[in-house]
Scaffold this motif. Structure first.
Motif, short mmCIF file in Angstrom:
data_model
loop_
_atom_site.label_atom_id
_atom_site.label_comp_id
_atom_site.label_asym_id
_atom_site.label_seq_id
_atom_site.Cartn_x
_atom_site.Cartn_y
_atom_site.Cartn_z
N ILE A 45 -40.57 22.64 -25.77
CA ILE A 45 -41.13 21.92 -24.62
C ILE A 45 -41.94 22.88 -23.75
O ILE A 45 -43.00 22.52 -23.22
CB ILE A 45 -40.03 21.22 -23.80
N TYR A 97 -45.23 23.12 -25.24
CA TYR A 97 -45.98 21.88 -25.00
C TYR A 97 -46.72 21.97 -23.67
O TYR A 97 -47.92 21.64 -23.58
CB TYR A 97 -45.00 20.70 -25.00
N GLY A 126 -36.98 20.56 -19.82
CA GLY A 126 -36.87 20.23 -21.23
C GLY A 126 -35.95 19.06 -21.48
O GLY A 126 -36.23 18.19 -22.32
N PHE A 134 -37.82 15.96 -20.42
CA PHE A 134 -38.89 15.65 -21.37
C PHE A 134 -38.34 14.97 -22.61
O PHE A 134 -38.85 13.93 -23.05
CB PHE A 134 -39.64 16.92 -21.75
#
Length: 475
Positions: A98, A101, A197, A200
């Motif tokens: 994450i 990302y 995280g 998400f």
């Protein structure tokens, strides 16, 4: 008169059938979520007991892709799990996925890049080509998250629940007290990134019909890479502060999922939570009111690895007492705080003696007997890369190196599969009379569930019953 009675009886029977088949009557369809907890039980939307029984599937090592796809398709791997009667996978992921990302402009990287980053150009390209051959829906544009999506989708197709586990922050092999991932604030364990995280993945998983639960963190442990930091930070008091932060992050992003709480000492101790003793060095105790609006979403998880450095204890009474003291007491009326409990990790080397291992035999006897869930470590027989070695073998994996068959079939067929079946049978000596549900399809709500939920008109039921009895007398 008999003919008239028969016709009237059939008419009444049709009326009863019509009531139960009414489109306004809720039908239990898999996975029948969201799940909640009630005392020591996990329950589905119809109020039926659900017990997790499954296996760990790592996706948190260097490549940050679920393992084994260079050898088998996702469909064939899930079919292996299903063949044992299991109903759950514990799918691990790394916070680093994450983080990347967000660092990449809120865009995930492709599996092709992830593999070459982790294995080098030649090794990564070779593995990538094998993955897309076994899984032809993937291509050069497929991202890591899309592989997680595909695993979840295939599991849903085969009616297997997904439990997402935040296994580690910096991707790699877990777990060591020296790896910088041990405790909140450790070298790689950034608290804010961890919470981000969790949020998400909870939000991303909304598209998965079978994402039923998430963990906060795997195997919290003393961070021995920084003894000074450990002496002040490693405590139940700090645990509670961060557990509340992480739980809020998950629930605010996805209110449907259950939240699994892990303990200290590599998740081998949750006793202060169960016993409501002081969360030291402070004096506060665990309080469900601190989880406002979702106290019925909390589940406890423990690990059992007394065989990690050699043979485990063979005295089953000792094994049971240790687990009870560590947190399994939460399943009993003696607990100050009662919770469902799942043994999310235990395992052993898969060899010719595995079926006769006394320690694992004790676990597979005790855990089902107290109606607790469990997930064995681990499924696969190899890794893309582990601790610098590409295509490293996993002797604790249920499957052989190429994921094509069981590594220790005597253990899998003679010990594991029977334990799966036993776990789905509720022990009548337990503290609840709820019935268990396996991975079989649900045929609908029971009469008790209908009445309790108000989905069946009670007056109409009484009327039909009286009519039916009267017509039987006519016949």
């Amino acid at each position: 008169m008999a003919g008239l009675g028969k016709r009237l009886w059939l008419t009444a029977l049709l009326a009863v059938t019509t009531v139960f088949a009414s489109p306004n009557t809720p039908r239990a369809t898999w996975p029948n979520g969201p799940f909640v907890t009630s005392g020591r039980w996990i329950q589905d939307a119809a109020g039926s007991t659900v017990t997790y029984v499954g296996v760990n599937w790592p996706g948190s090592l260097d490549a940050m892709i679920p393992e084994g796809l260079q050898y088998q398709s996702i469909e064939s791997i899930v079919s292996r799990i299903k063949s044992l009667g299991m109903n759950t996978i514990r799918l691990t992921y790394a916070t680093e996925m994450i983080d990347q990302y967000y660092d990449n402009g809120e865009k995930d990287i492709t599996i092709q890049k992830a593999l070459t980053d982790a294995l080098g150009q030649d090794g990564g390209t070779s593995i990538y080509n094998k993955i897309i051959k076994n899984n032809p829906s993937f291509n050069e544009g497929t991202t890591r998250l899309q592989v997680f999506d595909a695993v979840a989708a295939e599991c849903a197709k085969q009616e297997v629940y997904v439990h997402l586990d935040n296994h580690i922050s910096k991707a790699g092999w877990c777990c060591s007290p020296l790896d910088g991932n041990a405790w909140w604030g450790d070298q790689f364990f950034n608290v804010d990134n961890w919470a981000r995280g969790l949020s998400f993945m909870a939000n991303h998983g909304k598209t998965w019909s079978n994402l039923m639960s998430m963990s906060l963190r795997n195997e919290l442990r003393i961070p021995l890479d920084n003894v000074t930091f450990a002496s002040t930070a490693y405590s139940w008091e700090h645990w509670y502060t961060n557990i509340k932060k992480g739980s809020d992050a998950i629930h605010n992003a996805n209110a449907d999922v259950l939240i699994f709480l892990s303990g200290l000492d590599s998740d081998q101790d949750l006793s202060p939570v169960v016993n409501a003793t002081a969360l030291t060095p402070g004096s506060a105790t665990f309080n469900r009111d601190d989880f406002s609006g979702y106290a019925n979403k909390l589940v406890l998880e423990l690990h059992a690895y007394d065989n990690i450095a050699g043979p485990g204890p063979s005295d089953c009474n000792f094994v049971q007492d240790k687990l009870s003291n560590a947190g399994f007491k939460a399943l009993t009326d003696q607990a100050k705080n009662q919770f469902p409990m799942v043994l999310t990790e235990f395992g052993l080397e898969q060899n010719g003696t595995a079926a006769h291992d006394p320690y694992i035999s004790c676990l597979l006897e005790y855990v089902p007997s107290v109606n607790a869930g469990w997930m064995i470590w681990q499924l696969g027989g190899s890794y893309y890369i582990r601790e610098g070695t590409q295509d490293r073998d996993e002797s604790w994996g249920l499957l052989v190196h190429d994921w094509s068959d069981w590594r220790a079939p005597d253990f899998v067929n003679g010990s594991l599969a029977p334990a799966v079946k036993t776990t789905f049978t509720i022990n009548p000596d337990s503290d609840s009379s709820s019935s268990g549900t396996s991975n079989d399809k649900s045929g609908g709500m029971s009469m008790r569930d209908m009445l309790a939920s108000g989905s069946l008109n009670f007056s109409l039921l009484i009327y039909i019953t009286i009519l039916t009895v009267s017509l039987m007398n006519i016949i």
